[in-house]
Design a protein around this motif. Structure first.
Motif, PDB file in Angstrom:
ATOM      1  N   ARG A 104     -28.443 -55.476  74.255  1.00  0.00           N
ATOM      2  CA  ARG A 104     -27.514 -54.989  75.282  1.00  0.00           C
ATOM      3  C   ARG A 104     -27.710 -55.710  76.621  1.00  0.00           C
ATOM      4  N   ILE A 105     -28.631 -56.656  76.643  1.00  0.00           N
ATOM      5  CA  ILE A 105     -28.806 -57.466  77.855  1.00  0.00           C
ATOM      6  C   ILE A 105     -27.756 -58.575  77.844  1.00  0.00           C
ATOM      7  N   VAL A 106     -26.877 -58.545  78.805  1.00  0.00           N
ATOM      8  CA  VAL A 106     -25.779 -59.508  78.867  1.00  0.00           C
ATOM      9  C   VAL A 106     -26.233 -60.825  79.489  1.00  0.00           C
ATOM     10  N   ARG A 107     -27.128 -60.728  80.448  1.00  0.00           N
ATOM     11  CA  ARG A 107     -27.578 -61.925  81.160  1.00  0.00           C
ATOM     12  C   ARG A 107     -29.008 -61.715  81.644  1.00  0.00           C
ATOM     13  N   LEU A 108     -29.767 -62.802  81.677  1.00  0.00           N
ATOM     14  CA  LEU A 108     -31.150 -62.737  82.150  1.00  0.00           C
ATOM     15  C   LEU A 108     -31.436 -63.962  83.011  1.00  0.00           C
ATOM     16  N   GLU A 109     -31.998 -63.717  84.167  1.00  0.00           N
ATOM     17  CA  GLU A 109     -32.345 -64.817  85.081  1.00  0.00           C
ATOM     18  C   GLU A 109     -33.772 -64.612  85.593  1.00  0.00           C
ATOM     19  N   PRO A 110     -34.598 -65.646  85.538  1.00  0.00           N
ATOM     20  CA  PRO A 110     -35.950 -65.530  86.111  1.00  0.00           C
ATOM     21  C   PRO A 110     -35.885 -65.534  87.633  1.00  0.00           C
ATOM     22  N   THR A 111     -36.841 -64.902  88.256  1.00  0.00           N
ATOM     23  CA  THR A 111     -36.932 -64.905  89.714  1.00  0.00           C
ATOM     24  C   THR A 111     -38.249 -65.573  90.112  1.00  0.00           C
ATOM     25  N   GLU A 112     -38.486 -65.680  91.389  1.00  0.00           N
ATOM     26  CA  GLU A 112     -39.736 -66.255  91.883  1.00  0.00           C
ATOM     27  C   GLU A 112     -40.809 -65.192  92.096  1.00  0.00           C
ATOM     28  N   VAL A 113     -40.456 -63.932  91.857  1.00  0.00           N
ATOM     29  CA  VAL A 113     -41.392 -62.822  92.086  1.00  0.00           C
ATOM     30  C   VAL A 113     -42.383 -62.747  90.925  1.00  0.00           C
ATOM     31  N   ARG A 114     -43.639 -62.511  91.265  1.00  0.00           N
ATOM     32  CA  ARG A 114     -44.681 -62.391  90.253  1.00  0.00           C
ATOM     33  C   ARG A 114     -45.190 -60.956  90.169  1.00  0.00           C
ATOM     34  N   PHE A 115     -45.731 -60.593  89.005  1.00  0.00           N
ATOM     35  CA  PHE A 115     -46.296 -59.255  88.836  1.00  0.00           C
ATOM     36  C   PHE A 115     -47.526 -59.344  87.945  1.00  0.00           C
ATOM     37  N   GLU A 116     -48.332 -58.305  87.956  1.00  0.00           N
ATOM     38  CA  GLU A 116     -49.491 -58.210  87.073  1.00  0.00           C
ATOM     39  C   GLU A 116     -49.282 -57.060  86.096  1.00  0.00           C
ATOM     40  N   LYS A 117     -49.340 -57.397  84.826  1.00  0.00           N
ATOM     41  CA  LYS A 117     -49.166 -56.374  83.795  1.00  0.00           C
ATOM     42  C   LYS A 117     -50.401 -55.479  83.734  1.00  0.00           C
ATOM     43  N   PRO A 118     -50.200 -54.180  83.510  1.00  0.00           N
ATOM     44  CA  PRO A 118     -51.356 -53.277  83.377  1.00  0.00           C
ATOM     45  C   PRO A 118     -52.310 -53.774  82.296  1.00  0.00           C
ATOM     46  N   GLU A 119     -53.588 -53.658  82.554  1.00  0.00           N
ATOM     47  CA  GLU A 119     -54.588 -54.152  81.613  1.00  0.00           C
ATOM     48  C   GLU A 119     -54.477 -53.421  80.278  1.00  0.00           C
ATOM     49  N   ARG A 120     -54.525 -54.196  79.206  1.00  0.00           N
ATOM     50  CA  ARG A 120     -54.479 -53.684  77.822  1.00  0.00           C
ATOM     51  C   ARG A 120     -53.203 -52.909  77.535  1.00  0.00           C
ATOM     52  N   PHE A 121     -52.115 -53.290  78.168  1.00  0.00           N
ATOM     53  CA  PHE A 121     -50.844 -52.604  77.899  1.00  0.00           C
ATOM     54  C   PHE A 121     -50.385 -52.901  76.480  1.00  0.00           C
ATOM     55  N   SER A 122     -49.880 -51.881  75.788  1.00  0.00           N
ATOM     56  CA  SER A 122     -49.365 -52.022  74.424  1.00  0.00           C
ATOM     57  C   SER A 122     -47.985 -51.384  74.348  1.00  0.00           C
ATOM     58  N   ALA A 123     -46.998 -52.181  73.928  1.00  0.00           N
ATOM     59  CA  ALA A 123     -45.636 -51.656  73.808  1.00  0.00           C
ATOM     60  C   ALA A 123     -45.565 -50.561  72.744  1.00  0.00           C
ATOM     61  N   SER A 124     -46.250 -50.750  71.622  1.00  0.00           N
ATOM     62  CA  SER A 124     -46.220 -49.735  70.566  1.00  0.00           C
ATOM     63  C   SER A 124     -46.887 -48.447  71.026  1.00  0.00           C
ATOM     64  N   ALA A 125     -47.983 -48.576  71.778  1.00  0.00           N
ATOM     65  CA  ALA A 125     -48.655 -47.383  72.304  1.00  0.00           C
ATOM     66  C   ALA A 125     -47.754 -46.653  73.287  1.00  0.00           C
ATOM     67  N   TYR A 126     -46.969 -47.399  74.064  1.00  0.00           N
ATOM     68  CA  TYR A 126     -46.039 -46.772  75.006  1.00  0.00           C
ATOM     69  C   TYR A 126     -45.008 -45.929  74.261  1.00  0.00           C
ATOM     70  N   PHE A 127     -44.457 -46.469  73.169  1.00  0.00           N
ATOM     71  CA  PHE A 127     -43.480 -45.712  72.380  1.00  0.00           C
ATOM     72  C   PHE A 127     -44.103 -44.434  71.836  1.00  0.00           C
ATOM     73  N   ARG A 128     -45.325 -44.533  71.333  1.00  0.00           N
ATOM     74  CA  ARG A 128     -45.997 -43.338  70.804  1.00  0.00           C
ATOM     75  C   ARG A 128     -46.238 -42.317  71.911  1.00  0.00           C
ATOM     76  N   ASN A 129     -46.647 -42.792  73.067  1.00  0.00           N
ATOM     77  CA  ASN A 129     -46.919 -41.875  74.177  1.00  0.00           C
ATOM     78  C   ASN A 129     -45.654 -41.160  74.634  1.00  0.00           C
ATOM     79  N   GLN A 130     -44.522 -41.863  74.601  1.00  0.00           N
ATOM     80  CA  GLN A 130     -43.261 -41.249  74.991  1.00  0.00           C
ATOM     81  C   GLN A 130     -42.921 -40.082  74.079  1.00  0.00           C
ATOM     82  N   SER A 131     -43.159 -40.269  72.798  1.00  0.00           N
ATOM     83  CA  SER A 131     -42.885 -39.181  71.854  1.00  0.00           C
ATOM     84  C   SER A 131     -43.825 -38.012  72.093  1.00  0.00           C
ATOM     85  N   GLU A 132     -45.079 -38.321  72.399  1.00  0.00           N
ATOM     86  CA  GLU A 132     -46.032 -37.251  72.681  1.00  0.00           C
ATOM     87  C   GLU A 132     -45.613 -36.461  73.920  1.00  0.00           C
ATOM     88  N   GLN A 133     -45.097 -37.149  74.932  1.00  0.00           N
ATOM     89  CA  GLN A 133     -44.704 -36.486  76.171  1.00  0.00           C
ATOM     90  C   GLN A 133     -43.486 -35.583  75.981  1.00  0.00           C
TER      91      GLN A 133
END
Length: 323
Positions: A201-230
């Motif tokens: 459903r993403i129609v367009r994507l453009e990179p920016t010059e902004v940088r970020f730091e991902k949370p340490e040991r982040f897991s997409a699958s764990a996030y999905f599981r946590n959402q269901s738990e919540q």
């Protein structure tokens, strides 16, 4: 054991660096000494420098020049690689071309007999892939690259039934493949919270010059599981839910986006879940009623009573309906 699997096993025995007699190899592989010498001839024809030295200190060994040996796979491992490629291709994995190239390199190192054996072993499995827009491969690559680089991207995202796309800036944390769809798990700058976006459903994507730091040991699958738990209604004691049905029907029950996270045991005819009572009472009666008589709830009694009461209320609603 197949011929090529035996040859591979013999090769690993010889790579230990020890000299082995034909009798020792034959005993280890449970084959005849005559077969050992046939395998030696085949390995030599393949370019493996196997030598057989006679005499008191003789034996069979591999020359020291054989340092950078290519990877060798047995027949089941080769089949698993090809089948995994089919699943990756069906899922829309963004690096299928590279994966296919790697498989070609492996296949090019096989003998004709191995190629024929591999073809016959893998011809019985196919993966039917859903229709996907060609742009999704590029989007997946760009999102993964942004996640690796820690670069914020600007996306135009169109929700289902929306007339136009909505722009926002997000920090891609990772990708997840769930229920035949790809999702980007991101930190959304607008909502200031972690949000998921379906990639198709993403129609367009453009990179920016902004940088970020991902949370340490982040897991997409764990996030999905946590959402269901919540989304559970309450903490506290859990209750066992047993549901019987035909395999296809149970597949549908267990595949529910929320209920599948609470599956604890599954057989062909029964599925067991562990869930708190408030969540069970709020969501399951309405959902399980859609399966009608195709399923049978074995326990708990409270869930059976809720569904019975709901069914009776619906029947009463239409009992005097003359329309």
């Amino acid at each position: 054991m197949a011929k090529w699997d035996n040859m591979l096993s013999m090769l690993w025995m010889l790579r230990s660096g020890r000299k082995l007699t034909a009798a020792q190899i034959a005993d280890g592989l449970e084959i005849s000494v005559r077969t050992v010498y046939r395998y030696i001839d085949a390995l030599c024809a393949s370019g493996v420098p196997v030598v057989a030295e006679s005499g008191h200190d003789g034996g069979i060994r591999i020359l020291d020049s054989f340092k950078e040996a290519p990877l060798f796979f047995n027949s089941v491992e080769l089949k698993a690689l090809v089948d995994a490629f089919k699943f990756a291709q069906g899922a829309g994995y963004p690096y299928t071309e590279e994966l296919e190239g790697a498989l070609k390199k492996v296949e090019n190192g096989l003998h004709e007999e191995q190629r024929c054996d591999l073809s016959s072993q893998t011809s019985g499995l196919d993966v039917i892939s859903p229709a996907r827009p060609p742009s999704i491969v590029l989007l997946l690559r760009d999102l993964e690259q942004a996640a690796r680089d820690g670069r914020t991207v600007r996306i135009a995202y169109r929700k289902v039934n929306a007339k136009q796309a909505d722009e926002r800036e997000v920090d891609p944390y990772g990708l997840a493949y769930d229920r035949n769809d790809w999702y980007a798990v991101t930190f959304c700058h607008r909502s200031q919270a972690v949000r998921t976006f379906r990639v198709d459903r993403i129609v367009r994507l453009e990179p920016t010059e902004v940088r970020f730091e991902k949370p340490e040991r982040f897991s997409a699958s764990a996030y999905f599981r946590n959402q269901s738990e919540q989304e559970r209604e309450a903490d506290g004691p859990l209750i066992v839910i047993r549901i019987e049905g035909e395999p296809d029907t149970l597949n549908a029950v267990c595949g529910h986006w929320h209920l599948r996270h609470y599956l604890t045991e599954r057989t062909d005819r029964e599925a067991r879940f562990l869930l708190d009572v408030p969540t069970m009472n709020k969501y399951l009666p309405q959902y399980l009623m859609t399966f009608g008589t195709a399923i049978h709830i074995r326990e708990p009694l409270e869930l059976k009573r809720k569904i019975r009461e709901m069914s009776y209320t619906i029947a009463q609603h239409y009992e005097d309906d003359s329309g």
